[in-house]
Design an enzyme around this catalytic site. Structure first.
Site, short mmCIF file in Angstrom:
data_model
loop_
_atom_site.label_atom_id
_atom_site.label_comp_id
_atom_site.label_asym_id
_atom_site.label_seq_id
_atom_site.Cartn_x
_atom_site.Cartn_y
_atom_site.Cartn_z
N ARG A 193 70.67 42.50 28.00
CA ARG A 193 70.84 41.28 28.77
C ARG A 193 70.67 40.07 27.86
O ARG A 193 69.75 40.03 27.02
CB ARG A 193 69.80 41.19 29.89
N GLU A 237 77.26 33.72 30.70
CA GLU A 237 78.49 34.48 30.50
C GLU A 237 79.60 33.89 31.36
O GLU A 237 79.40 33.73 32.56
CB GLU A 237 78.26 35.96 30.84
N HIS A 285 80.60 41.63 27.30
CA HIS A 285 79.85 42.46 28.26
C HIS A 285 80.64 43.73 28.61
O HIS A 285 80.97 43.98 29.78
CB HIS A 285 79.52 41.65 29.53
N1 LIG Z 1 75.90 45.83 28.47
C1 LIG Z 1 76.13 46.47 29.59
O1 LIG Z 1 77.23 46.52 30.08
C2 LIG Z 1 75.00 47.19 30.24
C3 LIG Z 1 73.72 46.72 30.14
N2 LIG Z 1 72.71 47.40 30.75
C4 LIG Z 1 71.38 46.85 30.59
O2 LIG Z 1 70.65 47.66 29.68
C5 LIG Z 1 69.25 47.53 29.94
C6 LIG Z 1 68.58 48.89 29.91
O3 LIG Z 1 69.12 49.72 30.92
P1 LIG Z 1 68.50 51.18 31.21
O4 LIG Z 1 68.17 51.84 29.96
O5 LIG Z 1 69.40 51.84 32.17
O6 LIG Z 1 67.17 50.75 31.95
P2 LIG Z 1 65.82 51.60 32.11
O7 LIG Z 1 65.12 51.01 33.27
O8 LIG Z 1 66.11 53.05 32.11
O9 LIG Z 1 65.01 51.25 30.78
C7 LIG Z 1 64.42 50.02 30.54
C8 LIG Z 1 63.20 50.28 29.68
O10 LIG Z 1 62.66 49.03 29.28
C9 LIG Z 1 61.26 49.17 29.25
N3 LIG Z 1 60.61 47.87 29.30
C10 LIG Z 1 60.37 47.09 30.37
N4 LIG Z 1 59.72 45.98 29.99
C11 LIG Z 1 59.53 46.08 28.65
C12 LIG Z 1 58.91 45.24 27.69
N5 LIG Z 1 58.32 44.08 28.04
N6 LIG Z 1 58.94 45.64 26.39
C13 LIG Z 1 59.53 46.81 26.03
N7 LIG Z 1 60.09 47.65 26.91
C14 LIG Z 1 60.11 47.28 28.20
C15 LIG Z 1 60.96 50.02 30.48
O11 LIG Z 1 59.70 50.65 30.38
C16 LIG Z 1 62.10 51.03 30.44
O12 LIG Z 1 61.72 52.20 29.75
C17 LIG Z 1 69.15 46.78 31.26
O13 LIG Z 1 68.91 45.42 30.99
C18 LIG Z 1 70.53 46.92 31.85
O14 LIG Z 1 70.83 45.88 32.74
C19 LIG Z 1 72.90 48.56 31.41
C20 LIG Z 1 74.15 49.08 31.54
C21 LIG Z 1 75.32 48.39 31.02
O1 LIG Z 2 79.43 45.91 35.73
C1 LIG Z 2 79.39 45.88 34.49
O2 LIG Z 2 80.31 46.21 33.76
C2 LIG Z 2 78.08 45.45 33.85
C3 LIG Z 2 77.14 46.59 33.71
C4 LIG Z 2 75.77 46.15 33.45
O3 LIG Z 2 75.51 45.20 32.77
C5 LIG Z 2 74.68 46.89 34.06
O4 LIG Z 2 74.95 47.96 34.65
O5 LIG Z 2 73.53 46.44 33.98
#
Ligand SMILES: NC(=O)C1=CN([C@@H]2O[C@H](COP(=O)(O)OP(=O)(O)OC[C@H]3O[C@@H](n4cnc5c(N)ncnc54)[C@H](O)[C@@H]3O)[C@@H](O)[C@H]2O)C=CC1
Ligand SMILES: O=C(O)CCC(=O)C(=O)O
Length: 524
Positions: free
Chosen positions: A229, A258, A276
């Site tokens: 993010r 964005e 993104h």
């Molecule tokens: N670029 C894109 O299109 C996408 C971005 N994302 C983003 O990726 C990120 C991670 O997603 P997931 O792995 O599915 O989430 P998740 O919930 O499985 O993992 C997040 C991790 O961050 C840790 N965390 C929370 N606060 C923290 C801190 N202060 N310091 C260090 N670690 C901390 C949590 O303990 C957890 O293990 C999210 O922000 C999500 O929105 C997800 C999918 C697509």
């Molecule tokens: O909808 C999308 O492509 C964005 C995905 C994403 O950032 C998320 O799943 O957190």
């Protein structure tokens, strides 16, 4: 007909379960294109483009659920949704692999300068010496946030022969050991890593996590990646660390705003960017759309959802076990609220016998929702019941007892009001139903259903006849009647189930009968 608004582009294949249901109308349009009919939708499905603000929620008073086809719910005002009793669900793992792969593609592109070399060759140049990169093999990768995506990135990094260091304050030692990663403090990670990639949600704690202070602790020549993010790496600080040459290169898929517009970061040659795209694969989009479509369908059919952001998560098995108590608790809450028609300060719930072993969070919320329903004008349900109780100064507590006190299971509810305390006990008997077995200090046995009439009186001959005659004279049929007393000649109660509700005038007539102390209508 249930109406669902799908306001962002979503995979048709994923939406198939909803599109195939003849009881559901799916409208695939932007919010701005359906402004005049927003109040007709029961469900809203979004990706990240639609901003689900409090204003939008207000304009959709019929909305019951918002489904986010993706992980991050930062485009949804979850607190407001909770206040309005709207369930928010996401698709937590449908895009994990795609985002981990994108992160890796960004990492390889960054250290081998592939986007820059690509532009150069397309500009008809052949400048091999300008694009000398570094290997990933043997490098130290720092992963901040070791959830679904972070751990998939780690697997790929190990296959590339990298040393993986992880910082995640919520990661248990046992899980880290199982996965075999080096868990370290943030300072250790910053000092060791050649490449740092962030995979946390954007929260108060992670906003600006890599800012001026922490970037200064990184190695000179460090590479940074953000496919999570915008804002986790502070963009202003990043500009200054790129300008002074401390940071060797940055790969960004996400931005604080964005699209980022004419952002200073975009003018650095060693900053590579994508719009993104982490989750933008055919597979991920089918996965996330399928996940939310299936969850929304389950929710609309009254089944438990497993990926809710603002409801306790329930598996199908658990739901089946608690379902009966969930209904009993709701009815008890409704009855207690009407009986205690005065301000209350506290609700204490004791689960005894077999119900004490179950997941009771949901049951408690159901009881609170039942209790609050007659008292609040807005929607109250399992999503917002605890919050509304708190807002209204009603404390609640749960206690557990292995002993069912003569029953296989029981729920005892004590409501503390300003002037009095009320207690009732209910039980669920398989193939028989819900029964209230203790009411306001009296042992009794009645079903908490329909139009109930509670009468508290002195135990004297003829009381039942008097009540029966008055109701009969006014064409009110008694379906069932239960009586209870504390001792012969002492206080006694009747609980009648009627075929129609009583009007105020009849209640007044009953109240005037000698030796009747309390008359309460209870509508369940
Ligand atoms: N670029 C894109 O299109 C996408 C971005 N994302 C983003 O990726 C990120 C991670 O997603 P997931 O792995 O599915 O989430 P998740 O919930 O499985 O993992 C997040 C991790 O961050 C840790 N965390 C929370 N606060 C923290 C801190 N202060 N310091 C260090 N670690 C901390 C949590 O303990 C957890 O293990 C999210 O922000 C999500 O929105 C997800 C999918 C697509
Ligand atoms: O909808 C999308 O492509 C964005 C995905 C994403 O950032 C998320 O799943 O957190």
């Amino acid at each position: 007909m249930v109406r669902i608004l799908v306001s962002d582009a979503m995979s048709e294949e994923g939406l198939a379960p909803l599109l195939a249901d003849p009881t559901i109308e799916v409208v695939q349009k932007k919010v701005t294109e359906v402004e005049n009919e927003l109040d007709t939708f029961d469900a809203l499905l979004v990706r990240s483009a639609t901003k689900v603000t409090e204003q939008l929620l207000q304009n959709m008073p019929n909305l019951k659920i918002v489904g986010r086809a993706g992980v991050g719910v930062d485009n949804i005002d979850v607190d407001a949704a909770t206040r309005y009793g709207v369930v928010v669900i996401n698709a937590p793992n449908g895009n994990t692999i795609s985002t981990a792969e994108h992160t890796f593609a960004m990492m390889a592109s960054l250290v081998r300068r592939i986007p820059q070399a690509h532009i150069s060759v397309k500009s008809r140049e052949w400048n091999r010496s300008a694009f000398v990169g570094v290997e990933l093999f043997g490098k130290h990768l720092g992963i901040i946030g070791f959830g679904r995506i972070g751990s998939e990135v780690a697997k790929r990094a190990r296959a590339f022969g990298m040393h993986v260091h992880v910082y995640d304050p919520f990661l248990t030692k046992a899980r880290a050991e199982k996965i075999g990663v080096d868990v370290c403090t943030l300072d250790e990670l910053l000092a060791q890593a050649d490449i740092i990639t962030v995979h946390t949600p954007l929260t108060k704690e992670t906003k600006g996590l890599l800012g001026q202070k922490n970037l200064a602790k990184t190695k000179k020549g460090v590479y940074l990646i953000n496919c999570a993010r915008g804002g986790i790496i502070d963009e202003q600080a990043l500009v200054s660390f790129l300008e002074n040459g401390h940071v060797a290169g940055v790969a960004l898929d996400v931005f604080e705003q964005e699209p980022p517009g004419d952002h200073p970061l975009l003018s650095f040659d060693n900053v590579i960017v994508t719009p993104h795209l982490g989750a933008s694969t055919i597979e991920a989009q089918v996965n996330v759309a399928t996940q939310v479509a299936e969850e929304v369908l389950k929710f609309l059919q009254g089944k438990p959802v497993t990926s809710s952001i603002n409801l306790p998560t329930l598996s199908k098995d658990v739901y089946e076990k608690i379902q009966a108590f969930y209904t009993l608790a709701r009815k008890m809450g409704i009855v207690a609220s009407q009986y205690m028609s005065e301000p209350v300060q506290e609700i204490a719930i004791t689960y005894s016998g077999s119900v004490a072993d179950l997941e009771t969070t949901f049951i408690t919320r159901s009881l609170l929702a039942g209790f609050l329903k007659p008292r609040v004008a807005s929607t109250v349900n399992e999503v917002n019941a605890a919050m509304i109780a708190k807002e209204r100064g009603i404390a609640f507590s749960e206690k557990f007892s292995a002993n069912g006190n003569d029953y296989n299971n029981s729920i005892t509810l004590t409501v503390y009001g300003e002037n009095k305390t009320f207690t009732m006990k209910g039980t669920h008997i398989a193939h028989y139903g819900d029964r209230i077995v203790h009411f306001n200090g009296f042992a009794i046995d009645f079903a908490p259903e329909g139009h109930l009439l509670y009468i508290q009186h002195h135990d004297k001959p003829g009381m039942i006849g008097k009540v029966g005659n008055i109701l009969g004279d006014h064409q009110v049929n008694i379906a069932t009647m239960q009586v209870g007393r504390q001792e012969a000649g002492g206080k006694a109660i009747m609980m009648l189930s009627l075929d129609k509700p009583l009007d105020d005038a009849l209640v007044e007539i009953l109240e005037k009968i000698d030796d009747i102390d309390v008359v309460k209508r209870l509508e369940v």
